[in-house]
Write a protein that holds these residues in place. Structure first.
Motif, mmCIF file in Angstrom:
data_model
loop_
_atom_site.group_PDB
_atom_site.id
_atom_site.type_symbol
_atom_site.label_atom_id
_atom_site.label_comp_id
_atom_site.label_asym_id
_atom_site.label_seq_id
_atom_site.Cartn_x
_atom_site.Cartn_y
_atom_site.Cartn_z
ATOM 1 N N ASP A 237 -0.119 36.728 13.653
ATOM 2 C CA ASP A 237 -0.237 36.812 12.191
ATOM 3 C C ASP A 237 0.574 37.985 11.626
ATOM 4 O OD1 ASP A 237 -2.120 38.407 13.563
ATOM 5 O OD2 ASP A 237 -3.546 38.394 11.902
ATOM 6 N N PRO A 238 1.257 37.758 10.516
ATOM 7 C CA PRO A 238 2.065 38.827 9.933
ATOM 8 C C PRO A 238 1.175 39.884 9.264
ATOM 9 C CG PRO A 238 2.098 36.898 8.515
ATOM 10 C CD PRO A 238 1.296 36.524 9.719
ATOM 11 N N PRO A 239 1.639 41.144 9.236
ATOM 12 C CA PRO A 239 0.843 42.161 8.545
ATOM 13 C C PRO A 239 0.970 41.976 7.040
ATOM 14 C CG PRO A 239 2.908 43.105 9.340
ATOM 15 C CD PRO A 239 2.903 41.679 9.788
ATOM 16 N N ARG A 240 -0.132 41.845 6.353
ATOM 17 C CA ARG A 240 -0.101 41.625 4.898
ATOM 18 C C ARG A 240 -0.895 42.723 4.198
ATOM 19 N NH1 ARG A 240 3.039 38.186 4.176
ATOM 20 N NH2 ARG A 240 3.133 36.089 5.040
ATOM 21 N N TYR B 138 -3.033 45.924 5.952
ATOM 22 C CA TYR B 138 -2.238 45.353 7.054
ATOM 23 C C TYR B 138 -3.100 45.064 8.285
ATOM 24 C CZ TYR B 138 1.573 47.124 4.145
ATOM 25 O OH TYR B 138 2.415 47.392 3.104
ATOM 26 N N PHE B 139 -4.339 44.678 8.034
ATOM 27 C CA PHE B 139 -5.221 44.293 9.145
ATOM 28 C C PHE B 139 -4.711 42.970 9.725
ATOM 29 C CE2 PHE B 139 -8.899 41.844 10.590
ATOM 30 C CZ PHE B 139 -9.510 42.743 11.458
ATOM 31 N N THR B 140 -4.600 42.907 11.031
ATOM 32 C CA THR B 140 -4.189 41.646 11.692
ATOM 33 C C THR B 140 -5.202 41.308 12.779
ATOM 34 O OG1 THR B 140 -2.789 42.833 13.252
ATOM 35 C CG2 THR B 140 -1.705 41.983 11.270
ATOM 36 N N ALA B 141 -5.173 40.069 13.262
ATOM 37 C CA ALA B 141 -6.305 39.654 14.102
ATOM 38 C C ALA B 141 -5.978 38.629 15.190
ATOM 39 C CB ALA B 141 -7.406 39.094 13.202
ATOM 40 N N HIS B 142 -4.737 38.188 15.330
ATOM 41 C CA HIS B 142 -4.448 37.081 16.252
ATOM 42 C C HIS B 142 -5.483 35.953 16.066
ATOM 43 C CE1 HIS B 142 -2.205 39.781 19.451
ATOM 44 N NE2 HIS B 142 -1.436 39.479 18.419
ATOM 45 N N VAL C 234 -6.686 59.454 14.450
ATOM 46 C CA VAL C 234 -7.168 58.097 14.762
ATOM 47 C C VAL C 234 -6.595 57.724 16.118
ATOM 48 C CG1 VAL C 234 -7.113 55.658 14.113
ATOM 49 C CG2 VAL C 234 -7.291 57.399 12.328
ATOM 50 N N ALA C 235 -7.420 57.099 16.965
ATOM 51 C CA ALA C 235 -6.931 56.634 18.271
ATOM 52 C C ALA C 235 -7.629 55.334 18.629
ATOM 53 C CB ALA C 235 -7.198 57.689 19.343
ATOM 54 N N ASP C 236 -7.104 54.245 18.141
ATOM 55 C CA ASP C 236 -7.651 52.929 18.510
ATOM 56 C C ASP C 236 -6.708 51.852 17.988
ATOM 57 O OD1 ASP C 236 -8.115 52.644 15.777
ATOM 58 O OD2 ASP C 236 -10.225 53.185 15.922
ATOM 59 N N ALA C 237 -7.174 50.599 17.995
ATOM 60 C CA ALA C 237 -6.322 49.472 17.625
ATOM 61 C C ALA C 237 -5.901 49.514 16.156
ATOM 62 C CB ALA C 237 -7.060 48.166 17.898
ATOM 63 N N SER C 238 -6.584 50.305 15.365
ATOM 64 C CA SER C 238 -6.223 50.342 13.942
ATOM 65 C C SER C 238 -4.854 50.992 13.730
ATOM 66 C CB SER C 238 -7.302 51.053 13.119
ATOM 67 O OG SER C 238 -7.339 52.424 13.424
ATOM 68 N N LEU C 239 -4.337 51.677 14.748
ATOM 69 C CA LEU C 239 -3.023 52.331 14.601
ATOM 70 C C LEU C 239 -1.865 51.332 14.541
ATOM 71 C CD1 LEU C 239 -3.343 55.234 17.230
ATOM 72 C CD2 LEU C 239 -3.310 55.486 14.745
ATOM 73 N N PHE C 240 -2.085 50.114 15.027
ATOM 74 C CA PHE C 240 -0.966 49.161 15.124
ATOM 75 C C PHE C 240 -0.396 48.844 13.736
ATOM 76 C CE2 PHE C 240 -2.219 46.713 19.281
ATOM 77 C CZ PHE C 240 -2.450 47.914 19.931
ATOM 78 N N PRO C 241 0.915 49.018 13.555
ATOM 79 C CA PRO C 241 1.509 48.655 12.261
ATOM 80 C C PRO C 241 1.530 47.134 12.034
ATOM 81 C CG PRO C 241 2.870 50.260 13.405
ATOM 82 C CD PRO C 241 1.860 49.769 14.396
ATOM 83 N N SER C 242 1.647 46.374 13.115
ATOM 84 C CA SER C 242 1.505 44.915 13.019
ATOM 85 C C SER C 242 0.893 44.477 14.339
ATOM 86 C CB SER C 242 2.864 44.243 12.805
ATOM 87 O OG SER C 242 3.668 44.388 13.959
ATOM 88 N N CYS C 243 0.595 43.194 14.472
ATOM 89 C CA CYS C 243 -0.118 42.782 15.681
ATOM 90 C C CYS C 243 0.757 42.961 16.918
ATOM 91 C CB CYS C 243 -0.624 41.350 15.542
ATOM 92 S SG CYS C 243 0.634 40.088 15.663
ATOM 93 N N MET D 86 -6.663 44.492 14.788
ATOM 94 C CA MET D 86 -5.599 45.509 14.816
ATOM 95 C C MET D 86 -5.238 45.932 13.390
ATOM 96 S SD MET D 86 -3.324 43.313 17.519
ATOM 97 C CE MET D 86 -3.945 41.791 16.845
ATOM 98 N N GLY D 87 -4.731 47.153 13.280
ATOM 99 C CA GLY D 87 -4.236 47.640 11.995
ATOM 100 C C GLY D 87 -5.325 48.219 11.114
ATOM 101 N N GLY D 88 -4.927 48.688 9.962
ATOM 102 C CA GLY D 88 -5.874 49.283 9.011
ATOM 103 C C GLY D 88 -5.694 50.795 8.904
ATOM 104 N N CYS D 89 -5.209 51.422 9.988
ATOM 105 C CA CYS D 89 -4.848 52.858 9.929
ATOM 106 C C CYS D 89 -3.460 52.967 10.552
ATOM 107 C CB CYS D 89 -5.823 53.720 10.727
ATOM 108 S SG CYS D 89 -7.497 53.742 10.111
ATOM 109 N N ARG D 90 -2.539 52.165 10.077
ATOM 110 C CA ARG D 90 -1.239 52.046 10.761
ATOM 111 C C ARG D 90 -0.476 53.371 10.832
ATOM 112 N NH1 ARG D 90 3.139 49.010 7.111
ATOM 113 N NH2 ARG D 90 2.735 47.345 8.616
#
Ligand SMILES: Cc1cc2nc3c(=O)[nH]c(=O)nc-3n(C[C@H](O)[C@H](O)[C@H](O)COP(=O)(O)OP(=O)(O)OC[C@H]3O[C@@H](n4cnc5c(N)ncnc54)[C@H](O)[C@@H]3O)c2cc1C
Lengths: 500, 139
Positions: free
Chosen positions: A344-347, A264-268, A461-470, A433-437
C-alpha cells in the motif's frame, strides 16, 4: 503519584523496544538505570495454551479484531512482554535496497541497515527450515508456483528447536520462536534492565513520562506496585508500535509541532485465501509459513505467502455463510492457504490519532490501488491453488463461493474486480508501519534517521512507526535494525542529556 | 445467562447462527449455551458504543425485511431467508455490509471458537506437530 527516576526509559517491549533495551543494557554495568514499560502481561510458559480465543484475548489488542475507524480492516498487534514478536510467525527477511532508496531518508545507509539486520538475524538463530519439516501446505505452494513459472523462495525463520506446534500466532507453547521475549528482553534483564509489565505510558514529554501500573487479569504480577507514576528519565524511547507510538505522542500534545505525526500509516492490507483438496494434507501440523512469491511486487503490488490459520480466523475470512461455508470448514485437514499482502502506498490521509483517553484511532481507507492489488492477488492465488492440485478454490470476491477445478479456465471472469467490496470481503493486517516516519525535518517527518524526534531532545522513536513507507516484505528484521541505530544514538547523546 | 443481550435478542441471534452455520442446529443445549457465552463475552470486551451499534444492527436486520417480505427476518425460511441475508451481505451501503460482516464474525466465533469443535472439523493440532509430518502416520 509515585515518583521514579531512571536514565533511560523504553516504552514497549516488542521488536523495537526489546532491541533498544538489549543494545543499551550494558550501560547498567556503568551504574545507569534502564526501565522498559510494557502495558501487556507477562505470561508463564504454561499459559501459552495455543487455544484460539483464549490466546487472542490474552495477547492481542481487541482480541486481534482491532478495527480501523471505518471498520473495513482488522489490525492484529499484540500487547504482552515481547510485543508482537510473541505472536509473529518469525519469518525473517531483509528489506530490499529499492525500498530504502525510495525512502530517501538523509543519512540512512542501506549497507548499515544490512549489517545491523545480519547481526540481529544471527542473534535470533535465523535459518531456513529443514526440508523434512516442511508440511504439504507449504510444499504445494512451492509446487504450484514452480509449475506456473512464478519465482518462489523459502523464508528464513527464527526458531530454535521448533516442534511444529503450528500456533506461532498465539505464542509458541514450546518456546522455540526467538522473539524479544526469548532473546533480547531476558538478555537485557540479566544485565539489570527492569521490565515492568502491566504498565501503560499515558503521556510523555521531554524528560518525563506519566504511567499507570495495574495488575493484569492473566499473567504474572508487575514488578512495580500498582498505581500512578511520574517517571523522570534522561532519554525516553517510544516503541509502542505503529498504532500506539503516534497515538501516545498525539495524546501528549505534540501534533501541532509535528504536523506529520500519525500520517502515512501503511499496513500491507491482506486477504486470507483458501482452497480445498480432495484428500488430507498436512497443514496445521508443522511451521505454518515457509515460502513466499514476490514475483508480483513491482508489477501488481502484491506479495504472496503461505499461511495456515485457525478455525475461527479461517471461518471469518471466507465470504459467505451457510452450507458451502460449512462444507469448506468441515475439513480443516484438506485446506491449503495463501496470504496475499498488498503493497500500500503511503498516504497523508491514512492516519493514527488518539481519542480523549489516549486510545488510538486509525483512519485508513482501502484505496483503489490496494483493492486492485488484492483483486489481482486473488486471481493469481487461485491459479497457484489449482496448479498445486486443489479441488476447489474460494475467492472472497468471486461470483460464487467455490470455483471448481473444471472452471479454472474462467478464473478471470469468476473473480471480477467488482467483487472486492469493502465490508463484504474481510481485510486484515499484521504489518503496521509508519506514523512517526523518519526524514529531514518536521515538515516532512517526525524523527531523523536515528529516531530522534524533531525539536524534542531526549525523546526518540524506535519501532515500525519509523518507516516512511511500507517495507514491501515482512518487517520485523528492519524494525530491529532501525532500533539498533536508535540505541546507538541514545548512547551517543546520553552524556549531553540531564534529568529535567 | 448473558449480560449484553436480552433473551429475545439471544433467540434471534441463535436463529441467525443456524442460518449462517447450519451445524448450530445440531448443537445440544450446552453447545448452544457455550456458543452464546462466547459471543456475549466478545461483546462485553468491546467498547459500549460498538456494542450499541451491534444491537441496533441486530434490530435493523430483524425488522428491515418487513418492508420487502411483510414479515420480520426470523419468520422467513429457505430461499427467502437466504435472499434477505444475501441482500445485507451485498448491500450498496458499506456500513450495512460491515455490520453483516461483524455479525457473521461473532457467530463464527461462537461456533468455531469452541475448543470442542476440533474433532468435527478435522482440526486436531498438537504441540509436537512435526511428529505428524511426512513419514509419520497420524493415528
Ligand atoms: C500475527 C502476526 C504475525 C506476524 N508475522 C511476522 C513475520 O513472520 N515476520 C515479520 O517480519 N513480521 C511479522 N509480524 C509483524 C511484526 O511482529 C511487527 O511488525 C513487529 O513486532 C512490530 O514491532 P514494534 O516494535 O513496532 O511493535 P510491537 O512488536 O507490536 O511492540 C509494541 C509493544 O509496545 C507496547 N505498548 C504500546 N503502547 C504502550 C504504552 N503506551 N505503554 C506501554 N506499552 C505500550 C505494546 O503493548 C506492545 O507490546 C507479524 C505480526 C503479527 C501480529
Amino acid at each position: 503519584m509515585i515518583e521514579k527516576e531512571v536514565d533511560v526509559l523504553v516504552i514497549g517491549s516488542g521488536a523495537g523496544g526489546g532491541t533498544v533495551a538489549s543494545e543499551l543494557s550494558s550501560l547498567c554495568r556503568e551504574g545507569l538505570t534502564i526501565a522498559v514499560l510494557e502495558q501487556g502481561p507477562r505470561l508463564s510458559r504454561e499459559q501459552f495454551t495455543g487455544r484460539e480465543l483464549e490466546m487472542a484475548r490474552t495477547l492481542y489488542a481487541d482480541s486481534g479484531g482491532y478495527l480501523t475507524k471505518d471498520m473495513s480492516m482488522a489490525l492484529a498487534f499484540a500487547r504482552t512482554y515481547g510485543g508482537s514478536t510473541v505472536v509473529y510467525t518469525g519469518t525473517s527477511l531483509k528489506i530490499p535496497e529499492a525500498v530504502v532508496k525510495r525512502w530517501s531518508v538523509p543519512d540512512l545507509n542501506y549497507q548499515d541497515l544490512m549489517d545491523r539486520s545480519d547481526k540481529h538475524m544471527a542473534a535470533n538463530g535465523v535459518h531456513p527450515l529443514e526440508p523434512d519439516k516442511l508440511n504439504d501446505n507449504n510444499r504445494l505452494f512451492r509446487q504450484g508456483c514452480d509449475k506456473l513459472g512464478y519465482r518462489v523462495q523459502q523464508f528464513p525463520i527464527n526458531v530454535r528447536g521448533c516442534r511444529g506446534a503450528g500456533v506461532c500466532n498465539f505464542g509458541c507453547p514450546n518456546g522455540a520462536k526467538q522473539g524479544t521475549d526469548r532473546v533480547q528482553l531476558p538478555a537485557a534483564e540479566a544485565e539489570g534492565v527492569q521490565v515492568v509489565t502491566g504498565c501503560r505510558a499515558i503521556r510523555v514529554g521531554p524528560g518525563w513520562c506519566e504511567a499507570c501500573v495495574s495488575r493484569p487479569a492473566t499473567g504474572l504480577d508487575p514488578i512495580w506496585e500498582p498505581g500512578d507514576y511520574r517517571i523522570r528519565a534522561r532519554a525516553i524511547v517510544i516503541s509502542g508500535g505503529a498504532v500506539h507510538s503516534p497515538a501516545l505522542l498525539a495524546h501528549s500534545g505534540m501534533s501541532d509541532s509535528l504536523p506529520v505525526l500519525g500520517r502515512y500509516f501503511t499496513a500491507h492490507p491482506a486477504l486470507i485465501l483458501v482452497a480445498q483438496h480432495d484428500r488430507e494434507i498436512t497443514n496445521y501440523h508443522g511451521h505454518p509459513k515457509s515460502y513466499y512469491c514476490d514475483q508480483f511486487v513491482e508489477s501488481r503490488k502484491f506479495l504472496l505467502e503461505t499461511c495456515m490459520y485457525f478455525p475461527f480466523t479461517t471461518a471469518k475470512y471466507l465470504v459467505g455463510y451457510g452450507p458451502d461455508h460449512s462444507r469448506m470448514m468441515s475439513r480443516m485437514d484438506r485446506l491449503q492457504m495463501i496470504l496475499a499482502l498488498a503493497i500500500d502506498p503511503p498516504r497523508w490521509e491514512n492516519r493514527v490519532t488518539a481519542d480523549g483517553n489516549g486510545k488510538p484511532m486509525v483512519d485508513y481507507r482501502l484505496g483503489p490501488e490496494v483493492l486492485d492489488a488484492l483483486h489481482q492477488s486473488m486471481r493469481t492465488a487461485a491459479r497457484i491453488f489449482f496448479a498445486s492440485g486443489a479441488r476447489r478454490v474460494h475467492a472472497p470476491g468471486g461470483r460464487k463461493f467455490f470455483i471448481e477445478r473444471e472452471e479454472q479456465d474462467q478464473i478471470d471472469s469468476l473473480i471480477p474486480r467488482s467483487g472486492i467490496r469493502t465490508g463484504k470481503v474481510g481485510v486484515a493486517s499484521a504489518h503496521l508501519m509508519g506514523g512517526c516516519r523518519m526524514g529531514r525535518d518536521s515538515t516532512d517527518s517526525v524523527t531523523d534517521s536515528h529516531g530522534r524526534i524533531h525539536g524534542v531532545p531526549g525523546l526518540y522513536v524506535a519501532d515500525a512507526s519509523l518507516f516512511p513507507s511500507c517495507s514491501e516484505i515482512n518487517p520485523y528484521v528492519t524494525i530491529m535494525a532501525l532500533a539498533d541505530r536508535v540505541a546507538d544514538s541514545v548512547r551517543h547523546d546520553l552524556p549531553e542529556l540531564r534529568h529535567s | 445467562m448473558t449480560t449484553v443481550l436480552s433473551e429475545s435478542q439471544v433467540r434471534f441471534l441463535l436463529f441467525l447462527a443456524e442460518a449462517i452455520v447450519p451445524e448450530v442446529g445440531d448443537l445440544d443445549d450446552t453447545g448452544r449455551r457455550s456458543c452464546v457465552a462466547i459471543i456475549d463475552q466478545a461483546l462485553q470486551d468491546r467498547p459500549p458504543p460498538l456494542r450499541r451499534k451491534f444491537i441496533f444492527f441486530l434490530s435493523a436486520l430483524r425488522w428491515t425485511p418487513v418492508f420487502r417480505h411483510g414479515v420480520p427476518l426470523d419468520s422467513l425460511r429457505g430461499e427467502a431467508l437466504n435472499a434477505a441475508l444475501d441482500w445485507f451481505q451485498d448491500c450498496p451501503l458499506p456500513l450495512v455490509r460491515k455490520g453483516f460482516w461483524g455479525l457473521k464474525t461473532l457467530i463464527f466465533m461462537g461456533y468455531y471458537g469452541r475448543p470442542e469443535v476440533g474433532e468435527a472439523i478435522h482440526y486436531t493440532p498438537s504441540f509436537s506437530g512435526n511428529d505428524f509430518l511426512e513419514g509419520n502416520c497420524r493415528d
